[in-house]
Design a protein around this motif. Structure first.
Motif, PDB file in Angstrom:
ATOM      1  N   GLU A  47       0.866  -1.181   0.000  1.00 17.75           N
ATOM      2  CA  GLU A  47       0.000   0.000   0.000  1.00 17.75           C
ATOM      3  C   GLU A  47       0.899   1.226   0.000  1.00 17.75           C
ATOM      4  OE1 GLU A  47      -2.855   0.269   3.103  1.00 17.75           O
ATOM      5  OE2 GLU A  47      -3.633  -1.736   2.780  1.00 17.75           O
ATOM      6  N   ALA A  48       0.411   2.319  -0.539  1.00 16.11           N
ATOM      7  CA  ALA A  48       1.163   3.566  -0.542  1.00 16.11           C
ATOM      8  C   ALA A  48       1.563   3.931   0.884  1.00 16.11           C
ATOM      9  CB  ALA A  48       0.337   4.687  -1.160  1.00 16.11           C
ATOM     10  N   PRO A  62       5.344  12.087   2.174  1.00 16.74           N
ATOM     11  CA  PRO A  62       4.657  12.962   1.223  1.00 16.74           C
ATOM     12  C   PRO A  62       3.629  12.153   0.427  1.00 16.74           C
ATOM     13  CG  PRO A  62       6.839  12.404   0.408  1.00 16.74           C
ATOM     14  CD  PRO A  62       6.736  11.838   1.801  1.00 16.74           C
ATOM     15  N   GLU A  63       2.594  12.838  -0.036  1.00 18.49           N
ATOM     16  CA  GLU A  63       1.595  12.162  -0.866  1.00 18.49           C
ATOM     17  C   GLU A  63       2.157  11.945  -2.257  1.00 18.49           C
ATOM     18  OE1 GLU A  63      -2.390  13.584  -0.858  1.00 18.49           O
ATOM     19  OE2 GLU A  63      -2.358  13.987   1.297  1.00 18.49           O
ATOM     20  N   SER A  64       1.849  10.791  -2.825  1.00 21.07           N
ATOM     21  CA  SER A  64       2.282  10.468  -4.183  1.00 21.07           C
ATOM     22  C   SER A  64       1.331  11.100  -5.182  1.00 21.07           C
ATOM     23  CB  SER A  64       2.281   8.953  -4.385  1.00 21.07           C
ATOM     24  OG  SER A  64       3.139   8.337  -3.469  1.00 21.07           O
ATOM     25  N   HIS A  65       1.808  11.228  -6.398  1.00 19.30           N
ATOM     26  CA  HIS A  65       0.950  11.714  -7.479  1.00 19.30           C
ATOM     27  C   HIS A  65      -0.200  10.719  -7.647  1.00 19.30           C
ATOM     28  CE1 HIS A  65      -0.466  12.607 -11.516  1.00 19.30           C
ATOM     29  NE2 HIS A  65       0.098  13.804 -11.357  1.00 19.30           N
ATOM     30  N   PRO A  66      -1.435  11.198  -7.773  1.00 15.41           N
ATOM     31  CA  PRO A  66      -2.591  10.284  -7.850  1.00 15.41           C
ATOM     32  C   PRO A  66      -2.487   9.215  -8.939  1.00 15.41           C
ATOM     33  CG  PRO A  66      -3.332  12.542  -7.599  1.00 15.41           C
ATOM     34  CD  PRO A  66      -1.842  12.599  -7.799  1.00 15.41           C
ATOM     35  N   GLN A  68       0.167   7.655  -9.772  1.00 19.18           N
ATOM     36  CA  GLN A  68       1.201   6.685  -9.420  1.00 19.18           C
ATOM     37  C   GLN A  68       0.928   5.977  -8.101  1.00 19.18           C
ATOM     38  OE1 GLN A  68       4.665   9.229  -9.602  1.00 19.18           O
ATOM     39  NE2 GLN A  68       5.167   8.421 -11.614  1.00 19.18           N
ATOM     40  N   THR A  69      -0.097   6.404  -7.374  1.00 20.41           N
ATOM     41  CA  THR A  69      -0.380   5.844  -6.049  1.00 20.41           C
ATOM     42  C   THR A  69      -0.831   4.389  -6.146  1.00 20.41           C
ATOM     43  OG1 THR A  69      -0.987   8.009  -5.200  1.00 20.41           O
ATOM     44  CG2 THR A  69      -1.787   6.118  -3.961  1.00 20.41           C
ATOM     45  N   VAL A  70      -0.235   3.544  -5.323  1.00 19.19           N
ATOM     46  CA  VAL A  70      -0.628   2.142  -5.218  1.00 19.19           C
ATOM     47  C   VAL A  70      -1.491   2.032  -3.966  1.00 19.19           C
ATOM     48  CG1 VAL A  70       0.180  -0.232  -4.928  1.00 19.19           C
ATOM     49  CG2 VAL A  70       1.535   1.405  -6.271  1.00 19.19           C
TER      50      VAL A  70
END
Length: 127
Positions: A47-48, A62-66, A68-70
């Protein structure tokens, strides 16, 4: 002169098919196995890493780019080595959860156990 990279060194990132390569994406491992010396066949979930931000005492990622988010992916009957390599190849930083073979994603176990990440033990949608 030292061969160690300097603090100002930057990682080389290549993008292939929308995935970053050359960067380790495994940032954390949560080992839920009751048989920790079994490494040949385990169940693995990624999971991200940002999902863990709401946990008490968690480092904040940090939040990942939507794109690229797993949010969730799983592999059954893989070796620990294969699970680590698979986690490192993800498109965003991830937490790898390891479970005994036959455990983890059956009967909602993983989701029930990680529910403690959210206030009130829910899905994160509570007010």
């Amino acid at each position: 002169m030292s061969d160690a990279p300097s603090e100002s060194a930057t990682a080389v990132v290549t993008v292939e098919s929308g995935r970053a390569t050359g960067v380790a994406m495994l940032w954390n491992i949560i080992d839920k196995r009751t048989r920790p010396y079994r490494w040949r066949e385990v169940n693995a979930i990624v999971e991200a890493i940002e999902h863990d931000n709401s946990c008490a005492d968690a480092d904040q990622a940090p939040e990942s780019h939507p794109l690229q988010t797993v949010d969730y992916d799983q592999r059954e009957a893989v070796s620990v080595r294969e699970a680590v390599a698979w986690a490192n190849a993800q498109s965003c930083p991830v937490t790898l959860y390891l479970y005994d073979l036959g455990d983890g994603f059956y009967g909602e176990k993983h989701f029930n156990e990680v529910g403690n990440r959210f206030p009130n033990g829910g899905s994160g949608s509570e007010a």
